[in-house]
Design a protein around this motif. Sequence first.
Motif, short mmCIF file in Angstrom:
data_model
loop_
_atom_site.label_atom_id
_atom_site.label_comp_id
_atom_site.label_asym_id
_atom_site.label_seq_id
_atom_site.Cartn_x
_atom_site.Cartn_y
_atom_site.Cartn_z
N LYS A 70 0.80 -1.22 0.00
CA LYS A 70 0.00 0.00 0.00
C LYS A 70 0.83 1.28 0.00
N SER A 71 2.13 1.15 0.21
CA SER A 71 2.97 2.36 0.10
C SER A 71 3.00 2.84 -1.35
N LYS A 72 2.54 1.98 -2.27
CA LYS A 72 2.48 2.36 -3.68
C LYS A 72 1.20 3.14 -4.02
N ALA A 73 0.31 3.29 -3.06
CA ALA A 73 -0.93 4.03 -3.32
C ALA A 73 -0.62 5.48 -3.65
N ASN A 74 -1.39 6.07 -4.56
CA ASN A 74 -1.19 7.49 -4.83
C ASN A 74 -1.68 8.30 -3.62
N ARG A 75 -1.26 9.55 -3.52
CA ARG A 75 -1.49 10.28 -2.27
C ARG A 75 -2.91 10.81 -2.10
N TYR A 76 -3.77 10.49 -3.05
CA TYR A 76 -5.16 10.93 -2.93
C TYR A 76 -6.07 9.81 -2.46
N ILE A 77 -5.47 8.71 -2.07
CA ILE A 77 -6.26 7.55 -1.61
C ILE A 77 -6.45 7.63 -0.09
N ASP A 78 -7.71 7.68 0.34
CA ASP A 78 -7.98 7.70 1.79
C ASP A 78 -7.78 6.32 2.40
N ILE A 79 -8.31 5.32 1.71
CA ILE A 79 -8.35 3.98 2.28
C ILE A 79 -7.69 3.01 1.32
N PRO A 80 -6.42 2.69 1.60
CA PRO A 80 -5.70 1.76 0.72
C PRO A 80 -5.92 0.32 1.20
N ILE A 81 -6.50 -0.50 0.35
CA ILE A 81 -6.73 -1.91 0.69
C ILE A 81 -5.63 -2.73 0.01
N GLU A 82 -4.75 -3.26 0.83
CA GLU A 82 -3.56 -3.97 0.32
C GLU A 82 -3.92 -5.45 0.20
N THR A 83 -4.33 -5.86 -0.98
CA THR A 83 -4.90 -7.21 -1.09
C THR A 83 -3.85 -8.31 -1.17
N ASN A 84 -2.66 -7.98 -1.64
CA ASN A 84 -1.64 -9.01 -1.93
C ASN A 84 -2.15 -10.02 -2.96
N LEU A 85 -2.95 -9.56 -3.88
CA LEU A 85 -3.56 -10.45 -4.88
C LEU A 85 -3.10 -10.13 -6.30
N GLY A 86 -2.21 -9.17 -6.47
CA GLY A 86 -1.76 -8.82 -7.81
C GLY A 86 -2.93 -8.38 -8.68
N PHE A 87 -2.89 -8.73 -9.95
CA PHE A 87 -3.95 -8.32 -10.88
C PHE A 87 -5.31 -8.90 -10.51
N TYR A 88 -5.27 -9.92 -9.71
CA TYR A 88 -6.50 -10.55 -9.24
C TYR A 88 -7.36 -9.53 -8.50
N ARG A 89 -6.74 -8.47 -8.00
CA ARG A 89 -7.50 -7.45 -7.29
C ARG A 89 -8.48 -6.72 -8.22
N ASN A 90 -8.25 -6.82 -9.53
CA ASN A 90 -9.20 -6.24 -10.49
C ASN A 90 -10.63 -6.73 -10.22
N TYR A 91 -10.72 -8.00 -9.88
CA TYR A 91 -12.03 -8.62 -9.70
C TYR A 91 -12.74 -8.05 -8.49
N ILE A 92 -11.96 -7.68 -7.49
CA ILE A 92 -12.56 -7.11 -6.27
C ILE A 92 -13.06 -5.70 -6.55
N ILE A 93 -12.31 -4.95 -7.32
CA ILE A 93 -12.77 -3.61 -7.70
C ILE A 93 -14.12 -3.72 -8.40
N VAL A 94 -14.17 -4.60 -9.38
CA VAL A 94 -15.38 -4.72 -10.20
C VAL A 94 -16.55 -5.26 -9.38
N ASN A 95 -16.31 -6.26 -8.56
CA ASN A 95 -17.39 -6.83 -7.76
C ASN A 95 -17.95 -5.86 -6.74
N SER A 96 -17.10 -4.98 -6.24
CA SER A 96 -17.52 -4.11 -5.14
C SER A 96 -18.19 -2.83 -5.61
#
Lengths: 166, 166, 166, 166
Positions: A70-96
């Motif tokens: 999550k240290s890679k989050a841009n500075r405009y992100i309030d809530i960084p969710i560090e999934t440790n899922l790589g590109f697989y996190r795409n699916y969480i964005i879309v589902n949510s």
Amino acid sequence: MKRIIAVCGSNAGDKNLSKEILKIAEEVGRLIAGKGGILLCGGLGGIMEAVARGAKEKGGITVGILPYDKSKANRYIDIPIETNLGFYRNYIIVNSADVIIGICGRWGTLNEISMAMALGKPVILISTSKGICELLSKKEILEYFEEKPYIVETPEEAVELAFKIK
Amino acid sequence: MKRIIAVCGSNAGDKNLSKEILKIAEEVGRLIAGKGGILLCGGLGGIMEAVARGAKEKGGITVGILPYDKSKANRYIDIPIETNLGFYRNYIIVNSADVIIGICGRWGTLNEISMAMALGKPVILISTSKGICELLSKKEILEYFEEKPYIVETPEEAVELAFKIK
Amino acid sequence: MKRIIAVCGSNAGDKNLSKEILKIAEEVGRLIAGKGGILLCGGLGGIMEAVARGAKEKGGITVGILPYDKSKANRYIDIPIETNLGFYRNYIIVNSADVIIGICGRWGTLNEISMAMALGKPVILISTSKGICELLSKKEILEYFEEKPYIVETPEEAVELAFKIK
Amino acid sequence: MKRIIAVCGSNAGDKNLSKEILKIAEEVGRLIAGKGGILLCGGLGGIMEAVARGAKEKGGITVGILPYDKSKANRYIDIPIETNLGFYRNYIIVNSADVIIGICGRWGTLNEISMAMALGKPVILISTSKGICELLSKKEILEYFEEKPYIVETPEEAVELAFKIK
């Protein structure tokens, strides 16, 4: 319950990312925040950073679903969710998300858009933002698919629709 | 960057969930919010609801990582992340937190605590909250494990430690 | 359809892994293959390697659900599934099995066992194999949980039960 | 270690699935098995069933990574992995393969292909199989992407390449 709107688009490094396209993203962010929506995105650079910057300008809430650190989050992100899922996190964005807005984009964005379409989520593409959003807006491409995304031309149309549809 | 603290514990329906234990969770929520932390939890009932209620009392931010439908989120959740991942969402809670606090709990909570320990994340268990947090606090149990969680007795100790460690 | 049996247990490096316990795992592998079952495991060393070696001795099929790089699979794995999901892959092992057998184990194995219990999957623990399987076999521990795993003492009992239940 | 080849394509119900296209898939399955590869697919109908049927004709090994219930696996699947992850299972198919072959396909297949491209995995599309594989083979589409899939016209070319590249 606040509307959750995912914005998917190119990371920094995409040659298509001109000032104009980043301005589109920023304006989308401002409009989402202005209407009280929660911005969900991949938390990194490029479109993700521009849209989050826009949202924070208007005091909105920004959530970044990150591939790893999550240290890679841009500075405009309030809530960084560090999934440790790589590109697989795409699916969480879309589902949510209640709805997905696409801006520019390459293979990674196409991965998010196609997942959203396969899941039957409403998808809005800004056709003037180049990349795969321009591509998927073409009539001869859309004919290949039974279920089609919504195609709009401006940030205003995109966000208005994002708050209206189902 | 704000500290993200996951609180894991029993869903509604656990017979161990007495008024006293729910009060522990509520107080943990209050203290996290009071110190400016972001509360991460599973978004459902029982401990998850009590801790979120406490956090909102003090104006904190609450994120619920839900197994499926976000309409199931308790009403103290600001940002419901609808993963559509079922129990698999436990891993996202644990991965996304800087530190994990355990309160009471059954198999599901044990799943979160054991994942956190396997990943090397700092885990704090409130030994006075029954369930698996009581169990894992016993000396004869802890001896079974090389890496051990932190054991505390009160919400104050738990939250103070949660902001101090690594 | 062939019965799929997951065997969960310590990776190489666990001090509890004596020759006797590795022999238990090997025998479990032999018995699963002898009865025509498919062995599912985490694909790495220790118990995972011993059980796969036993299964291959009897000509069985072995599937390894790996955290990352499949070159890390032990040499008795026929089908290495490289998930790139890290410890999240535990969930896939558990979900894909008809029944789970636990041998020895530390936090990672506890993570798999607790997930299986939370999902309502049948779990069989070999109490003579030390580690968390010994621990979870104790009466005073089992009392903490409403749903309980099956407790057996030998590979024969474990595999016989694994083919009989539900 | 045997080569693992994922074949991605339309589920039953896609209007594009003519006899000719199913024959392409069947032939791909036969050729993979003939060369000693392991076939990985989504385990359901349409292309997934045809390719698995072909592979079994030649005595190959077939693995199906299923979204949910493994009783939905087609009858040519040797090893059904019941992930309980829905469309998220696409990611596991793609990550676990050494190379991906695309045949026909709609949004779901596009999701797999785009994930594979984003991850930098080698992707081979059979341009004569309609659907998104035809679409992504067009020069004016490929121009939109920096990294490009391999485009072939026949099952023979596809499988030969699948065993040759990296």
